[in-house]
Scaffold this active site. Structure first.
Site, short mmCIF file in Angstrom:
data_model
loop_
_atom_site.label_atom_id
_atom_site.label_comp_id
_atom_site.label_asym_id
_atom_site.label_seq_id
_atom_site.Cartn_x
_atom_site.Cartn_y
_atom_site.Cartn_z
CG ASP A 36 -0.21 -0.09 2.53
OD1 ASP A 36 1.01 -0.34 2.51
OD2 ASP A 36 -0.87 0.10 3.57
CG HIS A 242 23.01 3.19 -18.25
ND1 HIS A 242 22.09 2.79 -19.21
CD2 HIS A 242 23.48 4.38 -18.67
CE1 HIS A 242 22.02 3.71 -20.15
NE2 HIS A 242 22.85 4.68 -19.86
CG ASP A 259 25.52 10.67 -15.93
OD1 ASP A 259 24.72 11.61 -15.76
OD2 ASP A 259 25.63 10.07 -17.02
CG ASP A 270 22.27 13.98 -18.40
OD1 ASP A 270 23.04 13.48 -17.56
OD2 ASP A 270 21.95 13.39 -19.45
CG HIS A 349 28.47 6.70 -24.68
ND1 HIS A 349 28.56 8.06 -24.92
CD2 HIS A 349 29.36 6.44 -23.70
CE1 HIS A 349 29.48 8.59 -24.12
NE2 HIS A 349 29.99 7.62 -23.38
CG HIS A 353 20.74 12.51 -24.40
ND1 HIS A 353 19.99 13.29 -23.54
CD2 HIS A 353 21.73 11.98 -23.65
CE1 HIS A 353 20.50 13.23 -22.32
NE2 HIS A 353 21.56 12.45 -22.36
CG HIS A 360 17.95 9.76 -22.78
ND1 HIS A 360 18.80 9.16 -23.67
CD2 HIS A 360 18.64 9.82 -21.61
CE1 HIS A 360 19.95 8.86 -23.06
NE2 HIS A 360 19.86 9.26 -21.80
CD GLU A 383 25.87 11.81 -22.63
OE1 GLU A 383 26.17 10.97 -21.78
OE2 GLU A 383 24.71 12.21 -22.85
CE1 TYR A 387 32.55 5.89 -19.73
CE2 TYR A 387 32.55 5.76 -22.13
CZ TYR A 387 32.12 6.35 -20.96
OH TYR A 387 31.25 7.42 -21.02
NE ARG A 404 28.67 9.55 -19.01
CZ ARG A 404 28.69 8.38 -18.38
NH1 ARG A 404 29.46 7.40 -18.82
NH2 ARG A 404 27.94 8.18 -17.30
CD GLU A 406 25.64 13.96 -19.66
OE1 GLU A 406 24.59 13.81 -20.32
OE2 GLU A 406 25.91 13.27 -18.66
#
Length: 438
Positions: A36, A242, A259, A270, A349, A353, A360, A383, A387, A404, A406
């Site tokens: 609940d 991710h 990130d 972002d 990648h 975006h 996104h 970004e 890696y 990275r 970004e």
């Protein structure tokens, strides 16, 4: 964002629809977390864009029939209920919602089935996002069937159902002045959160400690929720794009990739920054980091009206690939490596975006199979990353490093505005701010 901004969005939508059309847009519903309890409510982005109404279980109906000079907006929402409000919080109710959100007419949700038949009746076209909301799908199909089955053809169902996203996605792609101002604020808050994490970082702490610092900064500045699952990846966790476990101990000598972006009035920031856990880059970390930064800055040059994301991406790929060759991570000629996509083992990648109500965000990247030209008012991320997996077939000194960087760019008439410039990203800036600490 105020009622005028949302009203203007509704007006633009109705003008873009075919004559004698009606649109139905559902709000989000509560989502169960366990038994609940529910997850914190987050309004459907399309509904938010058109209304700013913050409650679940609601519907917006818009008509541009010539009977209505400036179009008609109708809201169906949960009615006032003192008992439910004691348990679950205050509701606007139809009367207050009509006034507060500048809606032409408002009714209790219980009246939806009956009134929607009369509202839809006689319109030639129905604008609706089929497949976006299962409950709304059932409602719309029931209404259409009831109109078609009306006795002696006393009612008329729309002849066509048109995907409303074809219009709304294009509208949302170009941000208004009000939207841009909110996104500037979201970006500023997120920048401060990244700075706070840098200052707080030290060996022995956990990734989730940095996550907590970031979320605390968001909330303390009025952005109560992150725009997406925050990534705090230290060491080779940064090589998992991710990664969200955020539960490993920070180790001296490692980098940590964060990130993270907040959500403010529905709009996302972002940002990714990568920095040394203890405040000083190693030589190898510095070399790879500066390569990624060089790629980003080179790509920035292409972000201006009438250019494409692909043009910028090609620049970043060229810089990264050449750098990997220079470091001995890749071998051979630049052109051959780019043609054979060998760089994708280490940069797998895309560069960019759209950004907005969704992290996104909506909007096509191609038009008639051609890369879409950028226009003033678009907001997007930039970004690039590198890696090196811990088991990569490269010199051991490079293994386990993930980087990275970004930023969020607003395309302007003269170029771009970096909304996230305030988050430090050069080696000297990062090391300097981490030395100063909290």
């Amino acid at each position: 964002m105020n009622t005028t901004d949302f009203s203007l969005s509704r007006q633009r939508l109705m003008k873009a629809m075919l004559p004698n059309s009606i649109a139905i847009v559902p709000a989000a519903s509560l989502v169960s977390r366990s038994r609940d309890t529910e997850y914190p409510f987050r309004q459907d982005s399309y509904f938010q864009y058109l209304t700013g109404f913050p409650e679940p279980e609601a519907y917006l109906v818009l008509s541009n029939d010539c009977e209505y000079k400036d179009g008609l907006s109708v809201l169906f929402c949960l009615d006032k209920d003192p008992l439910q409000e004691v348990w679950h919080g205050r509701r606007y109710g139809p009367k207050q919602a009509k006034k507060q959100f500048a809606i032409d007419m408002a009714f209790a949700l219980d009246e939806l089935d009956d009134k929607l038949l009369d509202l839809v009746d006689g319109h030639k076209h129905l604008y609706f996002a089929q497949g976006h909301n299962t409950q709304a799908d059932e409602l719309v199909f029931d209404v259409m069937q009831a109109l078609r089955n009306a006795a002696k053809q006393s009612k008329q169902a729309p002849a066509t159902i048109v995907d409303i996203r074809l219009i709304l996605d294009e509208m949302r792609l170009i941000k208004s002045d009000a939207e841009i101002q909110v996104m500037r604020q979201a970006a500023a808050i997120a920048c401060q959160a990244h700075i706070r994490a840098m200052k707080f970082s030290e060996a022995g702490k956990n990734e989730y400690h940095l996550e907590a610092e970031i979320h605390h900064e968001f909330a303390m500045q009025g952005a109560r929720h992150p725009a997406y699952g925050t990534i705090v990846g230290s060491g080779d966790n940064a090589c998992i794009l991710h990664y969200t476990e955020n539960n490993q101990t920070l180790t001296d000598g490692d980098l940590v990739l964060i990130d993270a972006g907040c959500e403010l009035q529905g709009y996302a920031a972002d940002i990714t920054r990568t920095f040394p856990v203890s405040g000083t880059f190693s030589e190898e970390q510095k070399q790879l980091y500066n390569l990624v930064l060089k790629a980003q800055l080179k790509a920035f040059r292409a972000f201006k009206a009438n250019n494409t994301i692909k043009q910028a991406s090609d620049l970043a790929i060229e810089v990264i690939t050449q750098g990997l060759i220079d470091f001995g991570i890749l071998r051979g000629e630049l052109a051959d490596n780019i043609e054979q996509l060998t760089y994708r083992e280490f940069y797998m990648h895309g560069l960019s975006h759209w950004l907005g109500l969704d992290v996104h965000d909506v909007g096509h990247y191609k038009i008639d199979d051609e890369d879409r030209p950028l226009k003033a008012g678009m907001v997007l991320t930039v970004e690039p990353g590198v890696y090196i997996a811990p088991d990569a077939n490269v010199d051991i000194k490079w293994r386990g490093i993930g980087i990275r960087i970004e930023d969020n760019l607003l395309i302007t008439e003269s170029g771009y505005e970096n909304l996230t410039q305030a988050a430090p990203k050069t080696v000297s800036e990062i090391e300097s701010i981490m030395r100063r600490g909290i």
